[in-house]
Design an enzyme around this catalytic site. Structure first.
Site, PDB file in Angstrom:
ATOM      1  N   ASN A  15       9.205   2.159  -1.540  1.00  0.00           N
ATOM      2  CA  ASN A  15       8.522   3.115  -0.663  1.00  0.00           C
ATOM      3  C   ASN A  15       8.036   2.545   0.404  1.00  0.00           C
ATOM      4  OD1 ASN A  15       7.014   5.224   0.033  1.00  0.00           O
ATOM      5  ND2 ASN A  15       5.163   4.836  -1.402  1.00  0.00           N
ATOM      6  N   TRP A  16       8.814   2.759   1.554  1.00  0.00           N
ATOM      7  CA  TRP A  16       8.634   2.446   2.896  1.00  0.00           C
ATOM      8  C   TRP A  16       7.337   3.202   3.480  1.00  0.00           C
ATOM      9  CZ3 TRP A  16      13.821   2.248   5.765  1.00  0.00           C
ATOM     10  CH2 TRP A  16      14.809   1.300   5.127  1.00  0.00           C
ATOM     11  N   LYS A  17       6.814   4.074   2.939  1.00  0.00           N
ATOM     12  CA  LYS A  17       5.620   4.800   3.272  1.00  0.00           C
ATOM     13  C   LYS A  17       6.011   5.236   5.118  1.00  0.00           C
ATOM     14  CE  LYS A  17       2.732   2.650   0.208  1.00  0.00           C
ATOM     15  NZ  LYS A  17       1.313   2.091   0.000  1.00  0.00           N
ATOM     16  N   GLY A  58       5.510  -0.924  -2.367  1.00  0.00           N
ATOM     17  CA  GLY A  58       5.032  -0.583  -0.743  1.00  0.00           C
ATOM     18  C   GLY A  58       5.751  -1.860   0.127  1.00  0.00           C
ATOM     19  N   GLY A  59       4.505  -2.324   0.520  1.00  0.00           N
ATOM     20  CA  GLY A  59       4.719  -3.300   1.681  1.00  0.00           C
ATOM     21  C   GLY A  59       5.864  -4.241   1.436  1.00  0.00           C
ATOM     22  N   GLU A  87      -0.013   3.513 -10.389  1.00  0.00           N
ATOM     23  CA  GLU A  87      -0.224   2.867  -9.514  1.00  0.00           C
ATOM     24  C   GLU A  87      -1.921   2.819  -9.393  1.00  0.00           C
ATOM     25  OE1 GLU A  87       3.032   2.565  -6.290  1.00  0.00           O
ATOM     26  OE2 GLU A  87       1.841   4.268  -5.793  1.00  0.00           O
ATOM     27  N   GLU A 124      -1.926   8.159  -1.790  1.00  0.00           N
ATOM     28  CA  GLU A 124      -2.067   8.461  -0.503  1.00  0.00           C
ATOM     29  C   GLU A 124      -2.255   9.979  -0.133  1.00  0.00           C
ATOM     30  OE1 GLU A 124       0.582   5.647   0.734  1.00  0.00           O
ATOM     31  OE2 GLU A 124      -0.559   3.936   0.060  1.00  0.00           O
ATOM     32  N   HIS A 182       1.424  10.752  -4.946  1.00  0.00           N
ATOM     33  CA  HIS A 182       1.193   9.338  -4.595  1.00  0.00           C
ATOM     34  C   HIS A 182      -0.166   9.239  -4.237  1.00  0.00           C
ATOM     35  CE1 HIS A 182       0.931   5.675  -2.243  1.00  0.00           C
ATOM     36  NE2 HIS A 182       1.893   5.046  -3.019  1.00  0.00           N
ATOM     37  N   GLY A 225      -1.763  -2.125  -1.709  1.00  0.00           N
ATOM     38  CA  GLY A 225      -1.987  -2.690  -0.519  1.00  0.00           C
ATOM     39  C   GLY A 225      -2.957  -3.776  -0.422  1.00  0.00           C
TER      40      GLY A 225
HETATM   41  P1  13P Z   1       1.847  -1.990  -2.164  1.00  0.00           P
HETATM   42  O1  13P Z   1       3.352  -2.559  -2.814  1.00  0.00           O
HETATM   43  O2  13P Z   1       1.979  -2.110  -0.876  1.00  0.00           O
HETATM   44  O3  13P Z   1       0.699  -2.428  -2.895  1.00  0.00           O
HETATM   45  O4  13P Z   1       2.080  -0.428  -2.127  1.00  0.00           O
HETATM   46  C1  13P Z   1       2.367   0.217  -3.667  1.00  0.00           C
HETATM   47  C2  13P Z   1       2.672   1.828  -3.253  1.00  0.00           C
HETATM   48  O5  13P Z   1       1.730   2.235  -3.113  1.00  0.00           O
HETATM   49  C3  13P Z   1       3.969   1.979  -3.593  1.00  0.00           C
HETATM   50  O6  13P Z   1       4.070   3.424  -3.587  1.00  0.00           O
END
Ligand code: 13P
Length: 254
Positions: free
Chosen positions: A8-10, A237-238, A170, A100, A98, A176
């Site tokens: 997930n590149w966000k 994510g990151g 999650e 967020e 998600h 993060g």
């Molecule tokens: P991180 O791997 O950066 O903690 O993010 C997780 C995430 O939100 C994947 O959807």
């Protein structure tokens, strides 16, 4: 079943040149890796270019996914992207709900439910994200939170349809933070999710669930979530923006 590794590149990276660079490095590094299924979910705006790259690469192990969608097919919905549009760019998966989007964009379980139904109707697999916030964990409300996210998110979704839904646990506090959920705790939550599904559908349905873990996944901890905690894959994510680290995650997951 091969583990499913979803990137997930966000809202990253900041330009198309970087997106191409990350994608090509990952693609090259995974050329001979066949032991995992890899999905990359970039921002919408990079999908056409990455789709073009993929269509010229017949051996592709990588699939594309989206980070969100709208439930209607077309019309006056300013700023939204439909599943039909995503299908045109060969998206096979879509992340829905998600934390967020639930938190910052106030997405509700009822909106999430409409998106899941729409994704299923287009043959795109929804990745339904669930998870508790830090305060909810402190108040020992994990089960209640997950139950309402699952029950409301899956309203009027049949037993048969569940097979095409992927779940992602999650915990919001782990995202993060560099501080992932422990293997013991995530294992218990995975069982709780199966229990919720078994109560709503059946034990057989619950046993076949594909559940991913997400929240500070890296190459050094991915194996534990799959081998010890029993998840069928991870949502990254990151670390998915660093090709070297992401390639290691995929290799270590297998
Ligand atoms: P991180 O791997 O950066 O903690 O993010 C997780 C995430 O939100 C994947 O959807």
């Amino acid at each position: 079943m091969k583990p499913l590794i979803v990137a997930n590149w966000k809202m990253n990276p900041q330009n198309l040149a970087q997106a191409k660079q990350i994608f090509n490095s990952v693609k090259k590094g995974l050329e001979d890796v066949k032991s995992a299924e890899v999905v990359i979910c970039p921002p919408f705006i990079y999908l056409p270019t990455l789709f073009d790259f993929l269509s010229r690469w017949i051996k592709s192990q990588i699939k594309l996914g989206a980070q969100n969608c709208f439930w209607e097919e077309k019309g006056a919905y300013t700023g939204e992207i439909s599943l039909l549009m995503l299908k045109n760019f060969a998206c096979k998966y879509v992340i829905i709900g998600h934390s967020e989007r639930r938190g910052i964009l106030k997405e509700t379980n009822s909106m999430i439910n409409k998106k899941i139904k729409a994704a299923l109707s287009f043959g795109i697999k929804p990745i339904l994200c669930v998870g508790e916030k830090k305060e909810e964990k402190q108040k020992e409300k994990i089960f209640v939170v997950l139950k309402s996210q699952v029950e409301q998110g899956l309203r009027k979704i049949s037993k048969k349809e569940i097979e095409n839904i992927i779940f992602a646990y999650e915990p919001v506090w782990a995202i993060g933070s560099g501080n992932p959920c422990s293997l013991d705790e995530s294992h218990v939550v995975r069982l709780l999710l199966q229990k919720i599904i078994a109560q709503k559908y059946s034990r057989q349905v619950a046993q076949k669930l594909q559940i991913l873990y997400g929240g500070s996944v890296k190459s050094s901890n991915v194996n534990g979530f799959i081998k010890d905690a029993g998840f069928q894959g991870v949502l990254v994510g990151g670390a998915s923006l660093d090709p070297k680290e992401f390639i290691e995650i995929v290799k270590n997951a297998s």
